[in-house]
Design an enzyme around this catalytic site. Structure first.
Site, PDB file in Angstrom:
ATOM      1  N   GLU A 281       6.596   8.434  -2.842  1.00  0.00           N
ATOM      2  CA  GLU A 281       5.275   8.255  -3.050  1.00  0.00           C
ATOM      3  C   GLU A 281       4.459   8.643  -1.529  1.00  0.00           C
ATOM      4  O   GLU A 281       5.221   7.946  -0.413  1.00  0.00           O
ATOM      5  CB  GLU A 281       4.820   6.162  -2.383  1.00  0.00           C
ATOM      6  CG  GLU A 281       5.451   5.863  -4.000  1.00  0.00           C
ATOM      7  CD  GLU A 281       5.042   4.415  -3.787  1.00  0.00           C
ATOM      8  OE1 GLU A 281       3.710   4.136  -2.969  1.00  0.00           O
ATOM      9  OE2 GLU A 281       5.304   3.708  -5.222  1.00  0.00           O
TER      10      GLU A 281
ATOM     11  N   GLU B 116       9.881  -0.383  -2.613  1.00  0.00           N
ATOM     12  CA  GLU B 116       9.270  -1.243  -1.416  1.00  0.00           C
ATOM     13  C   GLU B 116       9.955  -2.583  -1.263  1.00  0.00           C
ATOM     14  O   GLU B 116       9.686  -3.576  -0.822  1.00  0.00           O
ATOM     15  CB  GLU B 116       8.042  -1.039  -1.624  1.00  0.00           C
ATOM     16  CG  GLU B 116       7.552   0.029  -1.029  1.00  0.00           C
ATOM     17  CD  GLU B 116       6.181   0.465  -0.931  1.00  0.00           C
ATOM     18  OE1 GLU B 116       5.083  -0.282  -1.412  1.00  0.00           O
ATOM     19  OE2 GLU B 116       5.380   1.680  -0.913  1.00  0.00           O
TER      20      GLU B 116
HETATM   21  O1  AHR Z   1       0.811   3.401  -4.507  1.00  0.00           O
HETATM   22  C1  AHR Z   1       0.657   2.242  -4.496  1.00  0.00           C
HETATM   23  C2  AHR Z   1       1.560   1.052  -3.398  1.00  0.00           C
HETATM   24  O2  AHR Z   1       1.716   1.549  -2.921  1.00  0.00           O
HETATM   25  C3  AHR Z   1       2.416   1.491  -4.951  1.00  0.00           C
HETATM   26  O3  AHR Z   1       2.287   0.491  -5.641  1.00  0.00           O
HETATM   27  C4  AHR Z   1       3.026   0.445  -3.767  1.00  0.00           C
HETATM   28  O4  AHR Z   1       4.766   0.671  -3.976  1.00  0.00           O
HETATM   29  C5  AHR Z   1       2.917   0.834  -2.685  1.00  0.00           C
HETATM   30  O5  AHR Z   1       3.124   0.200  -1.757  1.00  0.00           O
END
Ligand code: AHR
Length: 509
Positions: free
Chosen positions: A299, A180
């Site tokens: 994610e 990210e």
């Molecule tokens: O999954 C929780 C968080 O969400 C992770 O660390 C990050 O990559 C995202 O913003």
């Protein structure tokens, strides 16, 4: 049609064995373990726990990981990785440093690190997907980690691994180039241009160490990021020849009691995936390239996202219980619809990781020193991982629509049809996003349908109540009665706000 009357028009889907989306990559049933909250400590790892083995791995969590059908596991972050020194997590445990994790403003005891995690993946029969730190570090540390993990021996770092007890190389195939990096909360957050160059340099160095690895470059952290679209384009312009996959991160939640929009999350997800694929293919076209970048949706989940920025006024604590989400049946229906959406994109989604596996926005929750319980979201994931094997069929769907404030008109009924040739079944995952029972018919042209092997449903009948450990056992799927199949036609009535999984014997006729 009216969205909320009691006589919903029939929804139909038509499939044929000749019309396929593509084979389902088993890696889409992945998950994620970050050094965050209680994901690692008192999650997968709790020395002294009654079920723990000699290495401290909780046996009950390992067993549920297998039951969930988890394939790939991403590690060690997440935001955490952007300030991580992997060297802190290897070697004798009693010599490892306690550090401040800036991402979550916690104390990281480093009792679990790379070698340990690889051992845990062997225990759970999962495949590791490691992320490298491109926040505070760069190509150098990334290539060194690949050397530490994947070189057989005869170099300083491979010999260090062997001295640390891992004689054989770990053979880690999947690597994420940071995390990210478009997000202002990320340590080392930067522009697409700068990140694209950083990622390319890291990719080149890592591949020089091990040319067989697969690389994931960071896409946007959400569709609503102001840089979404341009970020993907610029990053891919820099890295196109050096990477295999582009990451997608997507979290959904019910906002302001807008249940219909929340139930339509799968449709929004579908549109998002299509946009990212289109941008990747536009970069390919500009380069006159036939290469197809695939997606690593590393994610995704339902998350009542409050903050990714830690509260700097709180004292530093050792792994506090952060992001300890509790899920409702409504959440489970949406999670099921999201995973079904990934399956419908089998042609371009190569990897996906539910964020996360345990305790942190997770389908299972542990009690330190005690048991582990399944959240409502556990069940659809386990069902799909077990049964959605084989090839996704290109289902043509004719459904009434549901008007939503956030996502416009979306199909009320969303089927996903998989041909599991090995089992001789059609596997039909079908969401009813509407508030009334819905008749549904599948026309399976070119198939001869046999008995209905199983039909279960999850119903969001709890008006959004989050379930505690004591209530969670009620959140299991119930049998879906009245499903019939004859010849080429299967019929069912889908409960309101539900997700169902129907398995029917089928042979190509
Ligand atoms: O999954 C929780 C968080 O969400 C992770 O660390 C990050 O990559 C995202 O913003």
């Amino acid at each position: 049609m009216s969205d909320h009357d009691d006589t919903l028009a029939i929804a139909r889907a038509t499939v044929h064995p000749a019309f396929t989306v593509g084979p389902i990559d088993r890696r889409i049933f992945g998950s994620f373990v970050e050094h965050l909250g209680r994901a690692v400590d008192t999650g997968i790892y709790e020395p002294g726990h009654p079920t723990a083995d000699a290495n401290g791995w909780r046996g009950d969590v390992a067993a549920l990981t297998r039951e969930l059908g988890t394939t790939v596991v991403r590690y060690p972050g997440g935001n955490f990785v952007s300030n991580y020194r992997w060297e802190d997590g290897v070697g004798p445990r009693d010599e490892r440093p306690r550090r401040i994790d800036l991402a979550w403003r916690s104390i990281e005891p480093n009792q679990v690190g790379t070698d340990d995690f690889i051992r845990w993946t062997r225990l759970t029969g999962t495949e590791p997907m490691l992320a490298v730190n491109l926040g505070t570090r760069g190509a150098d540390a990334a290539a060194e980690l690949v050397e530490y993990c994947n070189v057989a021996g005869g170099t300083a770092l491979s010999e260090q691994r062997r001295a640390n007890g891992a004689d054989e190389p770990h053979g880690v195939r999947l690597w994420c180039l940071g995390n990210e990096m478009d997000g202002p909360w990320q340590i080392g957050h930067t522009t697409a241009d700068e990140y694209g160059q950083r990622a390319r340099h890291a990719a080149q160095a890592m591949r020089r160490v091990d040319p067989t690895i697969e690389l994931v470059v960071c896409g946007s952290s959400a569709r609503d990021m102001p840089t979404f679209g341009e970020w993907e384009r610029v990053v891919l312009e820099h890295t196109f020849d050096h990477v295999d996959h582009l990451s997608v991160h997507a979290y959904y939640q019910e906002r302001n009691g807008d249940r219909a929009s929340f139930l339509a999350s799968g449709a929004a997800f579908e549109a998002f995936l299509t946009e990212v694929i289109t941008i990747a293919d536009a970069v390919a076209a500009r380069r006159h390239s036939d290469k197809r970048i695939t997606l690593s949706v590393d994610e995704w989940n339902v998350w009542y996202l409050d903050a990714v920025e830690p509260d700097a006024t709180l004292p530093l604590r050792e792994r506090p219980d952060l992001l300890a989400e509790r899920y409702s049946m409504l959440d489970a229906v949406v999670v099921a619809d999201l995973l079904s959406t990934l399956i419908r994109h089998a042609d371009r989604v190569a990897i996906a990781c539910l964020a996360q596996l345990v305790n942190v926005i997770a389908p299972m929750v542990t009690i330190p020193g005690g048991g582990v319980w399944k959240q409502t979201t556990f069940h659809p994931i386990a069902l799909l991982a077990r049964h959605a094997r084989g090839t996704t069929l290109d289902a043509r769907v004719d459904s009434p629509t549901l008007a939503t404030a956030a996502h416009g008109d979306v199909p009320v009924i969303q089927p996903t049809v998989v041909h599991n040739a090995e089992a001789g079944e059609l596997v039909i995952a079908v969401t009813n996003r509407g508030a009334t029972p819905a008749p549904f018919t599948l026309h399976a042209l070119g198939y001869e349908l046999g008995e209905v092997v199983d039909a279960v449903t999850l119903i969001a009948d709890d008006r959004g109540a989050r379930r505690s450990a004591a209530e969670a056992a009620d959140g299991v799927p119930v049998s879906l009665d009245g499903v019939t199949a004859t010849g080429q036609e299967l019929s069912a009535t889908l409960p309101p706000e539900s997700w169902s999984l129907i398995r029917v014997a089928a042979r190509a006729s």
